[in-house]
Design a protein around this motif. Sequence first.
Motif, PDB file in Angstrom:
ATOM      1  N   ARG A 156     -18.914  79.092  78.882  1.00  8.93           N
ATOM      2  CA  ARG A 156     -18.691  78.537  80.227  1.00  8.93           C
ATOM      3  C   ARG A 156     -17.319  78.929  80.755  1.00  8.93           C
ATOM      4  O   ARG A 156     -17.142  79.167  81.951  1.00  8.93           O
ATOM      5  N   GLU A 157     -16.342  79.010  79.866  1.00  6.54           N
ATOM      6  CA  GLU A 157     -15.015  79.447  80.288  1.00  6.54           C
ATOM      7  C   GLU A 157     -15.056  80.906  80.733  1.00  6.54           C
ATOM      8  O   GLU A 157     -14.365  81.294  81.682  1.00  6.54           O
ATOM      9  N   PHE A 158     -15.866  81.708  80.053  1.00  6.76           N
ATOM     10  CA  PHE A 158     -16.062  83.101  80.484  1.00  6.76           C
ATOM     11  C   PHE A 158     -16.584  83.150  81.915  1.00  6.76           C
ATOM     12  O   PHE A 158     -16.114  83.947  82.738  1.00  6.76           O
ATOM     13  N   LEU A 164     -16.509  90.714  86.860  1.00 10.64           N
ATOM     14  CA  LEU A 164     -17.931  90.976  86.617  1.00 10.64           C
ATOM     15  C   LEU A 164     -18.211  91.070  85.122  1.00 10.64           C
ATOM     16  O   LEU A 164     -19.218  90.534  84.628  1.00 10.64           O
ATOM     17  N   ILE A 165     -17.342  91.741  84.387  1.00 11.57           N
ATOM     18  CA  ILE A 165     -17.506  91.858  82.934  1.00 11.57           C
ATOM     19  C   ILE A 165     -17.419  90.481  82.282  1.00 11.57           C
ATOM     20  O   ILE A 165     -18.235  90.119  81.421  1.00 11.57           O
ATOM     21  N   GLN A 166     -16.443  89.686  82.688  1.00  8.87           N
ATOM     22  CA  GLN A 166     -16.281  88.339  82.129  1.00  8.87           C
ATOM     23  C   GLN A 166     -17.497  87.467  82.441  1.00  8.87           C
ATOM     24  O   GLN A 166     -17.977  86.728  81.582  1.00  8.87           O
ATOM     25  N   PHE A 167     -17.978  87.553  83.672  1.00  8.81           N
ATOM     26  CA  PHE A 167     -19.132  86.752  84.088  1.00  8.81           C
ATOM     27  C   PHE A 167     -20.370  87.133  83.282  1.00  8.81           C
ATOM     28  O   PHE A 167     -21.107  86.256  82.807  1.00  8.81           O
ATOM     29  N   CYS A 168     -20.614  88.424  83.105  1.00  7.42           N
ATOM     30  CA  CYS A 168     -21.782  88.880  82.338  1.00  7.42           C
ATOM     31  C   CYS A 168     -21.697  88.437  80.883  1.00  7.42           C
ATOM     32  O   CYS A 168     -22.704  88.025  80.290  1.00  7.42           O
ATOM     33  N   GLY A 196     -20.226  85.780  79.837  1.00 10.40           N
ATOM     34  CA  GLY A 196     -20.485  84.348  79.844  1.00 10.40           C
ATOM     35  C   GLY A 196     -21.955  84.024  80.005  1.00 10.40           C
ATOM     36  O   GLY A 196     -22.503  83.149  79.320  1.00 10.40           O
ATOM     37  N   ILE A 197     -22.646  84.735  80.920  1.00 11.10           N
ATOM     38  CA  ILE A 197     -24.072  84.516  81.120  1.00 11.10           C
ATOM     39  C   ILE A 197     -24.851  84.856  79.855  1.00 11.10           C
ATOM     40  O   ILE A 197     -25.849  84.209  79.509  1.00 11.10           O
ATOM     41  N   ALA A 198     -24.395  85.887  79.147  1.00  6.19           N
ATOM     42  CA  ALA A 198     -25.034  86.270  77.879  1.00  6.19           C
ATOM     43  C   ALA A 198     -24.670  85.328  76.738  1.00  6.19           C
ATOM     44  O   ALA A 198     -25.117  85.540  75.606  1.00  6.19           O
TER      45      ALA A 198
END
Length: 628
Positions: free
Chosen positions: A311-313, A136-140, A142-144
């Motif tokens: 995107r890798e995040f 979840l931390i990695q995804f957030c 990446g989205i940011a």
Amino acid sequence: MASINKPRTRTLKLPSWFSQDYKSLLYRAFPFLVWGKELDRRTLHYDFLAGITGAIIVLPQGVAYALIAGLPAQYGIYTAIVTPIIAGLFGSSRHLVSGPTAAISIIVMKMTSDLAAVGTDEFISLALTLTFLCGLIQFCLGIARLGHVINFISHTVVIGFTAGAAILIAASQLKYFFGVPIEQGASVTNTVSTLIDSAANFNYYAIAIALVTMGSVLVISYLRPRWPAMLMGMVIGSILCAVLGGEKNGISLVGALPGTLPEISAPNLTFDTVSAVFQSAFAVAILGLVEAVSISRSVAVNSGQRISGSREFVGQGLSNIVGSFFSCYAGSGSFTRTGANYHAGAQTPMAAIFAAAILALILVVAPWSTAYLPMPAMAGSIMLIAWKLIDFHHIKTILKSNREEVIILLATFGSTVFVELEFAIFIGVILSLVVFLRRTSMPKIVVVSPQSLESGTELRSIKRYGLKECPQLRIVRIDGSIFFGSVNHIQGKLQQFCNRNTPQKHLMLHCTGINLIDIAGVEMLLNEQRRLKNLGGSLTFCALTNIVKDDVAKIGGLEKLGAKNFYSSVDVALKILVPTLEKPICDDCQVRVFNQCPLPPSISNQLRFMDLEPQPVTVKEPADTPSS
């Protein structure tokens, strides 16, 4: 003939800009649509062959890494099946292979073992929760679109942490290597102390199996580098265990895998559990992103592919989020498997998907493959993995470099081995940021002078090249930003270069290396301008880029400092400034540093006697460069 009236149909035509934006958004959200268009019989053939290689490599690694993490062996296999598929579909790299890794495995074990006993249901539940939060931390992030943030983490931190993690991994396997009981999760010092006290109880069958396994892997790797050395070494160790009657002599076995595909699981997302593992999840997330992006970029150098950090995040985050619901623990990019995937000829992420599918087939068809695998053989293989984690080449380079990098390396390594792992990462990152800020706040400031009298002045360091200076005008080059963090350092240097005790009272800043001047920088320069004016001198600027000049104008700096004090080039500045200097000093000067300097009176009179007049130097002011 009567005409037949056909109903008129209207087609909805979307604006071209809408269609382009829609496609761009779709490709950003689902990057597999981009490389999916390139799939054909040829690329699928190469990807399938690379997938076979990847499955053979990851099978023993998955089991080994799960044991490092304190989890049942099948969890490593599950992670090697689910994680690379999701990361491959939503990441940016075409060759990165994600899954279980040694460094993250030891972090999961160390951090989770503080909250629950290793091997219990509670331990497994905490590991899954940690994996979900990590994703979840990695995804957030990446989205940011914070992929560039990873650049602020020094490579020295990763090297120091990985070397420390290698020591911890090797220490965790010593109990299987020597066949003596050691408390799970014990520190390195406690492990060594226990081994010394238990030297009389060493199981020499276990030592023999571990050493033979290690020797086999090393010999096969040397003689046949392309063969699956680790898998073959484990087979040889298993055969030796059977010949020696290992089970009868106290040798424990890994046991058979369950023979089922990844089971549905659910992380425990209660407030207490999330609070307990969030800090550890953040540390795992950062390390996983550093590993994945670093490996992706290193392979992209050879493949020519452009990597998007953000995107890798997203890809890594989704792989861990989804994996936490399929009995997977935290994973990241694997350097070994990624390198093997690239050299095996992989064309697209389908190679990682093929490897996962083959591994799932092995899990269902041959779950007995690990039934007779002895733990000492696994320990020997894992210790070799730990040895390869230590980057001796770069460690030697760092130790020979500046003191700051050595401090970061030793602090990260020492805190990894002797302190909590999450603090080790944070300590390394904080030290890296401190060093970065220190370097940024102390830009290089060099006194320069023309190397020759030719038009188009070339300024060089007077100290490096042994050049002479003008007795009235000093030129200083600043390489860095003039911002709130560096104004004290820059002001101190400028006051050192031009003061009441120095002959030069006029100061010109050569601004080619300046990329930022903020409000604090403008105020500092204004104060220096006033100080030099009180000394009977001046502060001027030359060769400031138009982009920086525009930014200075926006904050009112150009008006405060005086637009007339900014010159487009050194030659233009000298043409205007040199005639304003004190004429008696110029007449007595024997240096003649600038081409714009007047000739000494003796030479000028001699030229007049010969009916020759010194020709003035004409300098054409260059046109302004575009400020874009």
